[in-house]
Design a protein around this motif. Structure first.
Motif, short mmCIF file in Angstrom:
data_model
loop_
_atom_site.label_atom_id
_atom_site.label_comp_id
_atom_site.label_asym_id
_atom_site.label_seq_id
_atom_site.Cartn_x
_atom_site.Cartn_y
_atom_site.Cartn_z
N ASP A 92 16.28 9.11 3.03
CA ASP A 92 15.84 8.36 4.21
C ASP A 92 14.58 7.56 3.92
O ASP A 92 14.42 6.43 4.40
N GLU A 93 13.68 8.14 3.12
CA GLU A 93 12.44 7.45 2.77
C GLU A 93 12.72 6.24 1.89
O GLU A 93 12.13 5.17 2.09
N LEU A 94 13.65 6.38 0.94
CA LEU A 94 14.02 5.25 0.08
C LEU A 94 14.70 4.18 0.90
O LEU A 94 14.40 2.98 0.74
N ARG A 95 15.58 4.57 1.79
CA ARG A 95 16.28 3.59 2.63
C ARG A 95 15.31 2.82 3.52
O ARG A 95 15.39 1.59 3.63
N SER A 96 14.37 3.52 4.14
CA SER A 96 13.41 2.85 5.02
C SER A 96 12.49 1.92 4.23
O SER A 96 12.09 0.85 4.72
N SER A 97 12.16 2.29 2.98
CA SER A 97 11.32 1.44 2.14
C SER A 97 12.06 0.16 1.78
O SER A 97 11.48 -0.94 1.81
N LEU A 98 13.34 0.26 1.44
CA LEU A 98 14.14 -0.93 1.13
C LEU A 98 14.26 -1.83 2.35
O LEU A 98 14.14 -3.06 2.24
N GLU A 151 0.82 -1.21 0.00
CA GLU A 151 0.00 0.00 0.00
C GLU A 151 0.85 1.26 0.00
O GLU A 151 0.42 2.30 -0.48
N ASP A 152 2.05 1.20 0.56
CA ASP A 152 2.93 2.35 0.57
C ASP A 152 3.44 2.63 -0.84
O ASP A 152 3.96 1.74 -1.52
N ASP A 153 3.29 3.88 -1.31
CA ASP A 153 3.60 4.21 -2.69
C ASP A 153 5.08 4.01 -3.02
O ASP A 153 5.43 3.48 -4.08
N VAL A 154 5.97 4.42 -2.12
CA VAL A 154 7.40 4.27 -2.38
C VAL A 154 7.78 2.80 -2.42
O VAL A 154 8.50 2.36 -3.32
N GLN A 155 7.29 2.02 -1.47
CA GLN A 155 7.59 0.58 -1.45
C GLN A 155 7.09 -0.09 -2.73
O GLN A 155 7.78 -0.93 -3.32
N ARG A 156 5.88 0.27 -3.15
CA ARG A 156 5.31 -0.35 -4.35
C ARG A 156 6.15 -0.02 -5.58
O ARG A 156 6.45 -0.90 -6.39
N ARG A 157 6.55 1.24 -5.72
CA ARG A 157 7.33 1.63 -6.89
C ARG A 157 8.73 1.00 -6.87
O ARG A 157 9.26 0.61 -7.91
N VAL A 158 9.32 0.90 -5.69
CA VAL A 158 10.63 0.26 -5.58
C VAL A 158 10.53 -1.22 -5.96
O VAL A 158 11.33 -1.73 -6.75
N TYR A 159 9.53 -1.91 -5.40
CA TYR A 159 9.37 -3.33 -5.70
C TYR A 159 9.14 -3.55 -7.20
O TYR A 159 9.75 -4.42 -7.82
N GLU A 160 8.24 -2.77 -7.78
CA GLU A 160 7.92 -2.95 -9.20
C GLU A 160 9.14 -2.70 -10.08
O GLU A 160 9.34 -3.39 -11.08
N TYR A 161 9.98 -1.71 -9.70
CA TYR A 161 11.17 -1.42 -10.51
C TYR A 161 12.16 -2.58 -10.43
O TYR A 161 12.72 -3.02 -11.44
N VAL A 162 12.39 -3.10 -9.22
CA VAL A 162 13.31 -4.23 -9.06
C VAL A 162 12.77 -5.46 -9.78
O VAL A 162 13.51 -6.17 -10.46
N GLU A 163 11.47 -5.71 -9.66
CA GLU A 163 10.87 -6.88 -10.29
C GLU A 163 11.00 -6.82 -11.80
O GLU A 163 11.20 -7.85 -12.46
N ARG A 164 10.90 -5.63 -12.38
CA ARG A 164 11.00 -5.48 -13.83
C ARG A 164 12.44 -5.57 -14.33
O ARG A 164 12.67 -5.91 -15.49
N ASN A 165 13.41 -5.25 -13.46
CA ASN A 165 14.79 -5.13 -13.92
C ASN A 165 15.73 -6.21 -13.38
O ASN A 165 16.87 -6.29 -13.82
N GLY A 166 15.27 -7.00 -12.44
CA GLY A 166 16.02 -8.18 -12.03
C GLY A 166 17.04 -7.98 -10.94
O GLY A 166 17.00 -8.66 -9.92
N ALA A 167 17.99 -7.09 -11.11
CA ALA A 167 19.04 -6.85 -10.13
C ALA A 167 19.41 -5.37 -10.21
O ALA A 167 19.88 -4.90 -11.24
N VAL A 168 19.21 -4.64 -9.10
CA VAL A 168 19.29 -3.18 -9.15
C VAL A 168 20.12 -2.67 -7.96
O VAL A 168 19.90 -3.09 -6.82
N LEU A 209 18.30 2.79 -8.11
CA LEU A 209 16.97 3.06 -7.56
C LEU A 209 16.81 4.55 -7.25
O LEU A 209 15.77 5.14 -7.55
N ALA A 210 17.84 5.14 -6.65
CA ALA A 210 17.76 6.56 -6.30
C ALA A 210 17.58 7.43 -7.53
O ALA A 210 16.89 8.46 -7.49
N ARG A 211 18.17 7.01 -8.67
CA ARG A 211 18.04 7.78 -9.91
C ARG A 211 16.70 7.54 -10.60
O ARG A 211 16.23 8.39 -11.35
N SER A 212 16.10 6.38 -10.38
CA SER A 212 14.98 5.96 -11.22
C SER A 212 13.60 6.09 -10.58
O SER A 212 12.60 6.21 -11.29
N ILE A 213 13.51 6.02 -9.26
CA ILE A 213 12.20 6.03 -8.59
C ILE A 213 11.70 7.46 -8.44
O ILE A 213 12.43 8.34 -7.97
#
Length: 296
Positions: free
Chosen positions: A62-68, A10-27, A32-36
């Motif tokens: 900090d928000e990206l780090r906590s989401s990861l 449900e968290d927007d940052v977590q969802r976008r991070v997960y979807e980006y990693v899932e689409r790209n395999g190894a990130v 991530l910081a450049r792309s999300i």
């Protein structure tokens, strides 16, 4: 029965991070910081009669780090060799073989070329049609492992490492080996450069509610490594993971001409469920398809 339950992020940052990693395999974290990007939450005015819009901005560090950290804690992502990947809850297991050790483990994105090559080798005699099709699909797709709201696809590999003599063992403790390990970690290869993919197990599952309890498997081992327990260990490993992930039925369909595969699966407790007459046309002849399944 899914690696990624719909609506679970449900968290927007977590969802976008997960979807980006899932689409790209190894990130990497830097990628991530450049792309999300996320909505900045403020409405901006457009020219007359055009309404308003919201701009997208990068999340705060900090928000990206906590989401990861949250995604790792929940078991969605894992970090290997400095890169984030879709997490597979599975340990590695070793098997003593002739001239070395075979390690059974979840596949990394960097294993893709080796997996495809092994599939092509196993399917070269023309009887393992499904493996040939999976190899073609993996070459076309952007990543090896998929886990989204439409499908789940996972892959496990058998990696062979040749036994080293005393001289090689001593050298591995020296500076040359240290330099080699540093280079491997920098490139994100995720393992010993001497390792060779000699087998695979591929599980593909749709996310349709009526079929979510099932998964289709392909499994194969290079001819030189057969009859050493590699195939049976791979199959047991994959089925154990499938049961833990909630899949209740695993199946595979093969041409009746693939006698080795049928014998292998039946020796491991699989049952014939039926056959499709004339399902394949191989070398100009119609060949029946045998349907096999097991309930892990």
């Amino acid at each position: 029965m899914s690696m990624y339950p719909p609506g679970s992020l449900e968290d927007d940052v977590q969802r976008r991070v997960y979807e980006y990693v899932e689409r790209n395999g190894a990130v990497t974290p830097a990628e991530l910081a450049r792309s999300i990007e996320i909505d900045d939450g403020r409405a901006h005015s457009k020219p007359a009669r055009s309404g308003t819009y919201t701009e997208t901005v990068a999340p705060a560090p900090d928000e990206l780090r906590s989401s990861l950290e949250a995604l790792q804690a929940e078991g969605y992502l894992t970090e290997v060799d400095g890169k984030f990947r879709v997490a597979l809850e599975a340990t590695t297991t070793g098997l003593e073989c002739e001239d070395g050790v075979v390690t059974i483990r979840p596949a990394y994105e960097e294993d893709r070329a080796g997996v495809v090559e092994t599939m092509r080798t196993v399917a070269a005699d023309g009887t393992y049609v499904v493996a040939e099709n999976v190899a073609t699909e993996l070459e076309r797709e952007s990543v090896l492992v998929r886990a989204n709201e439409e499908r789940s696809r996972v892959c496990f590999v058998a990696e062979f490492e040749e036994e080293r003599g005393d001289e090689a063992t001593e050298e591995s403790n020296g500076s040359e080996a240290a330099e080699s390990d540093a280079e491997a970690n920098a490139s994100g290869t995720g393992g010993d450069e001497d390792g060779e993919i000699v087998g695979w197990l591929h599980l593909d599952a749709p996310e349709l509610p009526s079929l979510r309890h099932t998964a289709e498997v392909t499994v194969g081992v290079e001819p030189a490594f057969r009859r050493q327990g590699v195939g049976s260990t791979l199959l047991e490993y994959g089925l154990e993971w499938a049961a833990g992930a909630g899949y209740q039925k695993v199946y595979q369909n093969v041409p009746v001409t693939n006698e080795a595969a049928i014998e292998f699966l039946e020796d491991n407790g699989w049952q014939r469920e039926g056959e499709h007459e004339g399902q394949y046309c191989l070398d100009g002849e119609f060949v029946d398809e045998i349907m096999l399944a097991t309930w892990p």
